[in-house]
Design an enzyme around this catalytic site. Structure first.
Site, PDB file in Angstrom:
ATOM      1  N   GLU A 179       1.155  -1.014  -0.383  1.00 23.65           N
ATOM      2  CA  GLU A 179      -0.258  -0.142  -0.197  1.00 23.65           C
ATOM      3  C   GLU A 179       0.576   1.533  -0.212  1.00 23.65           C
ATOM      4  O   GLU A 179       1.533   1.315   0.839  1.00 23.65           O
ATOM      5  CB  GLU A 179      -1.312   0.376   1.446  1.00 23.65           C
ATOM      6  CG  GLU A 179      -1.742   1.538   1.378  1.00 23.65           C
ATOM      7  CD  GLU A 179      -2.642   1.353   2.564  1.00 23.65           C
ATOM      8  OE1 GLU A 179      -3.197  -0.211   2.844  1.00 23.65           O
ATOM      9  OE2 GLU A 179      -2.553   2.426   3.472  1.00 23.65           O
TER      10      GLU A 179
ATOM     11  N   GLU B 242      -2.408  11.167   2.937  1.00 24.26           N
ATOM     12  CA  GLU B 242      -3.628  11.384   4.664  1.00 24.26           C
ATOM     13  C   GLU B 242      -3.070  12.513   5.141  1.00 24.26           C
ATOM     14  O   GLU B 242      -2.423  13.592   5.497  1.00 24.26           O
ATOM     15  CB  GLU B 242      -3.418  10.127   4.952  1.00 24.26           C
ATOM     16  CG  GLU B 242      -2.900   8.762   4.313  1.00 24.26           C
ATOM     17  CD  GLU B 242      -3.463   7.323   4.889  1.00 24.26           C
ATOM     18  OE1 GLU B 242      -4.199   6.659   5.582  1.00 24.26           O
ATOM     19  OE2 GLU B 242      -1.967   7.329   5.592  1.00 24.26           O
TER      20      GLU B 242
END
Length: 565
Positions: free
Chosen positions: A160, A165
């Protein structure tokens, strides 16, 4: 998006690319996939898939509280931007009712290596977790676009890459955005992450970028790198990033993003564009100007300095020697330092070094062969039983070894009547006590760093054990000294006579036969040794300076300082 604004931004972005190219290891130039979000209404179904299926158990991961939907109110295009909207509303799906809705989009495009640029304005409201990220195309996750055909691998083995974020790092300052990697060696609360401050986050658009090559993954904010992931040795546990990944865009609510305020109504992430670049033109140009030289050499390591140019921006170096093979990569035209460690002292090593580019084109004169000899061990060791506190029944061994600018100190307690032994290194001035590391049995080590050659350090060791303690005497050690001059008893200097200073020849008159001669420089390194013609020695090859002469005769030794003119 209005055409004039679009064209202006492309121009500015083109200018900015020069800045990006100067930082990343591989420059990707060819636009291979994009969505400019120019058509108002529903998202382009050819590009995007709504992932709405809830994982087993009825909840998304990390304690999130939202339903992901395909409602137009949660994801739509308006005025040149994709809007992903998280809303407070009761919504029932798949037999589960939740109080928040949002959207999670999967790209129907997957790729291996390249650069992703996403220009976005993100929400900063408490409890929101906007994310721009990728997952391995092979992830086994029901409801994902690629799962039915390719879902063979569980998370995090699929890999990932979190491009951006926000909202999950409460310990960080305002306007902090984070990028991270999740792999089998580090997942969940991963240690592989970096972040930076985005000016006026929430009100302004920023370009969030990820540059992914076979060698490293770099993250950029508005064209400036702030974090690079590049494990020295890549394997399936830390580098599952050798297979295709696809893009995800979403806003999660609550969970690790914290409590959602009671007054929350909705928050939006606006995305101006998503662009993926790769290099589609076949590279046939091999590296040029390859140079390999020797750098710093110690008794246990050799530094190799490597440099070559290549049009791709990256050069791979493959190093083969008796200890195995080392493969590294570096930016073209930038010198790469490679430290080959764990070598044997006073040993010659040959290195075969080849340069190639990412397309496999090899430097025309591969390989370059260079060699170097490691220095002699620089250490002092011995056995003693003297105590300044307590007593020793058998005694102890000691060893001081200079390694670069560090000194490794090792002591072994020889007493067999002591149990539960712990060792502490005592520094004489100013006094300090540091617990040493147990190697095995009653052997302990401690390394002191950043020492200056020629200075004297003084240390002792306290051995603590059940029922008491014993402390060794203090040992004086000259950093860089190999103590080679302290292994024989000293003979009477009058037994040997010679003219000092010395010109080309050292001529010695002696009453006894000379078995061997050694000459050391002022740092304690052996520079000359002979056991033949010991009464007349040719020193013409020695540089001018001060040396120490060691004469060995009948298990005796005389030490004499000499000056070579």
């Amino acid at each position: 998006m209005k055409n004039s604004i679009h064209l202006l931004y492309i121009f500015l972005l083109t200018v900015n690319f020069h800045h990006i190219h100067a930082q990343v290891d591989v420059v990707y130039n060819d636009l291979v996939w994009s969505d400019e979000f120019d058509t108002n209404g529903a998202i382009n179904a050819s590009n995007w898939h709504h992932q709405t299926q809830i994982p087993a158990g009825g909840n998304w991961y990390n304690g999130e509280q939202q339903h992901y939907t395909n409602q137009l109110s949660n994801s739509f295009v308006n005025n040149g931007s994709l809007n992903i909207v998280a809303k407070k509303e009761s919504f029932t799906d798949q037999g589960v009712t939740k109080q928040y809705t949002s959207a999670r989009l999967n790209s129907k495009f997957a790729f291996l290596y390249g650069r992703v640029d996403i220009r976005a304005k993100i929400p900063v409201a408490q409890g929101t977790w906007p994310a721009l990220w990728t997952l391995g195309k092979n992830i086994n996750e029901d409801g994902g676009f690629f799962d039915a055909l390719y879902g063979t691998t569980n998370w995090p083995a699929c890999g990932e890459i979190d491009i951006m974020e926000h909202g999950i790092t409460p310990s960080q300052p305002t306007n902090y955005v984070q990028s991270a990697l999740h792999t089998p060696s580090s997942y969940g609360n991963t240690i592989n992450h970096g972040g930076t401050i985005a000016a006026n986050l929430g009100n302004d658009y920023h370009v969030y970028s990820m540059n992914w090559s076979p060698n490293q993954i770099s993250f950029l904010l508005d064209g400036v790198i702030f974090y690079t992931y590049n494990p020295a040795v890549k394997n399936a546990t830390n580098w599952p990033f050798n297979a295709e990944q696809y893009l995800l865009l979403n806003i999660a609510m609550g969970g690790v993003a914290g409590n959602i305020p009671s007054g929350f109504t909705q928050a939006s992430m606006e995305i101006d564009y998503v662009r993926v670049y790769q290099n589609t033109t076949i590279d046939t140009d091999a590296p040029t100007d390859f140079v390999a030289t020797i750098g710093n050499v110690t008794n246990s390591s050799i530094e190799l300095l490597l440099n070559a140019n290549d049009n791709s921006g990256t050069v791979n170096y493959n190093i083969t020697y008796s200890g195995g093979t080392v493969a590294v990569s570096n930016t073209a035209g930038v010198q790469k330092s490679v430290i080959i460690s764990s070598l044997t002292a006073n040993t010659n090593y040959n290195f075969s070094i080849s340069a190639s580019d990412l397309a496999g084109n090899n430097y025309v004169s591969n390989p370059i062969i260079i060699n170097a000899t490691t220095l002699q061990n620089i250490n002092c060791s011995g056995t003693d039983s003297e105590a300044q506190q307590g007593a020793f029944s058998l005694g102890y061994t000691y060893n001081f070894e200079t390694i670069g600018t560090n000194v490794k100190i090792a002591f072994e307690l020889l007493d067999t009547d002591k149990v539960g032994v712990i060792a502490y290194l005592w520094k004489q001035s100013p006094f300090g006590e540091t617990q040493m590391t147990n190697v095995s049995g009653n052997t302990f080590t401690q390394t002191i760093t950043n020492q200056t050659a020629g200075t004297t350090i003084t240390y002792a060791v306290k051995f603590a054990y059940a029922g008491g303690l014993s402390v060794t005497k203090y040992f004086n050690y000259v950093v860089g000294d190999n103590c080679a001059l302290d292994t024989y008893s000293v003979s009477n200097a009058s037994d040997f006579e010679f003219i000092n200073p010395v010109n080309d020849f050292l001529e010695i008159s002696s009453k006894n036969n000379i078995d061997e001669l050694e000459i050391y420089n002022i740092t304690g390194n052996l520079v000359f040794k002979t056991s033949v013609d010991t009464n007349r020695v040719d020193l013409a090859n020695l540089s001018k300076g001060i040396y120490v002469l060691a004469i060995y005769s009948e298990n005796k030794r005389i030490l004499k300082k000499i000056i070579v003119n």
